[in-house]
Write an enzyme that holds these catalytic residues in place. Structure first.
Site, PDB file in Angstrom:
ATOM      1  N   LYS A   1       0.830  -1.223   0.000  1.00 16.74           N
ATOM      2  CA  LYS A   1       0.000   0.000   0.000  1.00 16.74           C
ATOM      3  C   LYS A   1       0.852   1.256   0.000  1.00 16.74           C
ATOM      4  CE  LYS A   1      -3.967  -2.161   2.238  1.00 16.74           C
ATOM      5  NZ  LYS A   1      -3.402  -3.440   2.673  1.00 16.74           N
TER       6      LYS A   1
HETATM    7  P1  5BU Z   1      -8.598 -10.990   6.495  1.00 19.48           P
HETATM    8  O1  5BU Z   1      -7.952 -11.727   7.580  1.00 19.48           O
HETATM    9  O2  5BU Z   1      -9.257 -11.897   5.431  1.00 19.48           O
HETATM   10  O3  5BU Z   1      -9.543  -9.913   6.980  1.00 19.48           O
HETATM   11  O4  5BU Z   1      -7.381 -10.271   5.752  1.00 19.48           O
HETATM   12  C1  5BU Z   1      -7.543  -9.450   4.638  1.00 19.48           C
HETATM   13  C2  5BU Z   1      -6.215  -8.998   4.098  1.00 19.48           C
HETATM   14  O5  5BU Z   1      -6.403  -8.150   2.988  1.00 19.48           O
HETATM   15  C3  5BU Z   1      -5.361  -8.223   5.080  1.00 19.48           C
HETATM   16  O6  5BU Z   1      -4.016  -8.538   4.813  1.00 19.48           O
HETATM   17  C4  5BU Z   1      -5.615  -6.781   4.742  1.00 19.48           C
HETATM   18  O7  5BU Z   1      -4.494  -5.971   5.007  1.00 19.48           O
HETATM   19  C5  5BU Z   1      -5.877  -6.855   3.256  1.00 19.48           C
HETATM   20  N1  5BU Z   1      -6.817  -5.848   2.770  1.00 19.48           N
HETATM   21  C6  5BU Z   1      -8.099  -5.739   3.204  1.00 19.48           C
HETATM   22  O8  5BU Z   1      -8.549  -6.492   4.048  1.00 19.48           O
HETATM   23  N2  5BU Z   1      -8.907  -4.761   2.724  1.00 19.48           N
HETATM   24  C7  5BU Z   1      -8.496  -3.891   1.797  1.00 19.48           C
HETATM   25  O9  5BU Z   1      -9.264  -3.046   1.355  1.00 19.48           O
HETATM   26  C8  5BU Z   1      -7.160  -4.030   1.328  1.00 19.48           C
HETATM   27  C9  5BU Z   1      -6.365  -5.000   1.825  1.00 19.48           C
HETATM   28 BR1  5BU Z   1      -6.551  -2.888   0.072  1.00 19.48          BR
END
Ligand code: 5BU
Length: 456
Positions: A286
């Site tokens: 990011k």
């Molecule tokens: P989760 O554990 O499925 O909630 O992780 C989601 C991942 O995707 C996590 O590494 C976030 O930093 C990443 N992410 C997100 O959740 N939402 C966004 O809008 C973006 C990245 Br860009």
């Protein structure tokens, strides 16, 4: 007022200009329309309103709406002439998204005709119509002052809309040439330009870069749209989970700065896994600084991200310089732009997201697609429709059940994500915190692939 007079007057007041203009898409156009100043010419506006009123008086509608800003004063006059009530949708999104976006009183179930100044792709008019429909109005008729589209009427008809227009681009060129306002040479250039544009619309320029193609091929060959987000803080857990899940994923997403025990050997091992299990690597860094800084953050420091991540995430917020700084002189690397994050209350509004897509289209050689999230398939589809052809939509905030976490993460189901057009789902805790990450990864992969294959 004859249409010819209207065209000449618009030219007189500088609403139709000829020269060289750079469009939002980056194309150079030999003409430019900007009807905004029209409202300062009362006699023109007034005659125009009578002309429009005459053309729409037999259409079937109870309300009139004008799209702000330009068409709203025009619609106001027309509404007055026809004695119809006026309503409109605010242009600015309300910061806290209350439902009060329509100004004016109306009876749900009634028909409303929408007036706009220009139509090119029809996209924004259809979007406006959808907002009205959501509020309970029926929309079947559009009226535009200038239609410079490539026969959009037929496409709109298929969607259930009838388009009327005061004048078409060809008519403008013809009238201005006859009245010696443009030269034969200019006329020729305009014709060439529009036929090229038409050609482009027809063949649909493709914005797929080399890395995007690699990822798409891998999705197909591996039969997986699953991106695993392996957010753990130590190498042991990292490789243990990876070992079990790697065969199910098309790409691995990392946050390398989460690791407590990072060593350069981590990268060596990661690359070996990527080859052995045939997945791509995606560092969710990011980036969000000026070009000069991100350039160093990407190449230097302890992580040297450029050396191992096929893709990185980038905020388009600082402007184009961020992409120039990151990728200048680099080949074989690409990015995903953050277009609509999954976290509740994020400040990425419709206009921002649209501008992100425009940036990604312009820098398609280093942008493979966008990170988009929505809570329903329907909302996601709207985003998908705006993504330049050939680029991908990746969706985070996915779990088997919808819900949220304690700090604003919002989850949508795998099915909604793929139904809404996500090319890949990004799953973190749904897999890594599952009792058995291996079976969880398999389940996510299979659910997504099944739906994806159906082409929904
Ligand atoms: P989760 O554990 O499925 O909630 O992780 C989601 C991942 O995707 C996590 O590494 C976030 O930093 C990443 N992410 C997100 O959740 N939402 C966004 O809008 C973006 C990245 Br860009």
């Amino acid at each position: 007022m004859k249409k010819e007079y209207f065209i000449l007057r618009l030219h007189d007041i500088g609403a139709i200009k000829f020269g060289e203009f750079t469009l939002k898409s980056g194309h150079k156009s030999p003409f430019y329309f900007d009807l905004r100043d029209m409202i300062s010419y009362p006699e023109l506006l007034n005659k125009l309103a009578y002309l429009i009123a005459d053309e729409i008086k037999d259409a079937d509608f109870e309300y009139i709406s004008g799209v702000p800003y330009t068409a709203l004063p025009v619609a106001t006059l027309v509404a007055d002439i026809l004695d119809k009530p006026l309503i409109f949708i605010r242009k600015e999104e309300k910061a806290y998204g209350t439902k009060n976006d329509i100004i004016g009183k109306f009876e749900p179930g009634s028909k409303c005709l929408i007036i706009d100044d220009l139509i090119t792709t029809g996209e924004s008019l259809v979007e406006t119509a959808e907002k009205f429909k959501k509020a309970g109005l029926e929309i079947t008729d559009f009226y535009v002052l200038i239609d410079r589209s490539n026969n959009i009427e037929n496409q709109l008809n298929k969607l259930g809309y009838k388009l009327r227009s005061l004048i078409k681009l060809d008519k403008i060129i013809e009238v201005l040439k006859t009245n010696n306002r443009i030269s034969g040479e200019q006329k020729k250039r305009i014709k060439e330009f529009t036929s090229e544009l038409k050609h482009e619309v027809k063949t649909g320029k493709n914005y797929e870069n080399h890395l995007t193609k690699l990822l798409k091929d891998k999705i197909k060959n591996k039969k997986s749209n699953l991106i695993l987000s392996l957010d753990v803080d130590n190498q042991k857990d990292f490789f243990q989970i990876l070992e079990k899940t790697a065969k199910h994923i098309v790409m691995l997403k990392t946050h390398v700065d989460i690791l407590n025990d990072f060593t350069p050997e981590f990268i060596v091992k990661l690359k070996e896994y990527a080859i052995k299990y045939d997945f791509m690597i995606f560092e969710d860094r990011k980036f969000a600084d000026i070009g000069n800084t991100v350039r160093k953050q990407y190449r230097e420091g302890i992580y040297k991200i450029k050396n191992w991540a096929h893709f990185v995430t980038v905020h388009a917020l600082p402007g184009e310089g961020i992409l120039q700084g990151l990728f200048d002189g680099i080949s074989n690397r690409s990015s995903f732009l953050l277009a609509k994050m999954s976290s509740k209350g994020n400040l990425m509004n419709e206009t921002y997201t649209r501008n992100v897509f425009a940036t990604g289209e312009k820098y398609a050689d280093v942008v493979s697609g966008y990170i988009c999230h929505a809570n329903t398939a329907e909302e996601l589809k709207k985003l998908k429709n705006k993504i330049p052809k050939g680029q991908l939509m990746l969706m985070p905030g996915v779990k088997l059940q919808s819900g949220k976490d304690a700090t604003g993460q919002q989850y949508t189901t795998v099915e909604e994500a793929i139904k809404g057009g996500a090319d890949c789902i990004i799953v973190g805790r749904g897999i890594i915190e599952a009792e058995n990450p291996e079976t969880a990864a398999k389940e996510y992969r299979e659910r997504a692939w099944k739906m994806y294959k159906q082409g929904v």
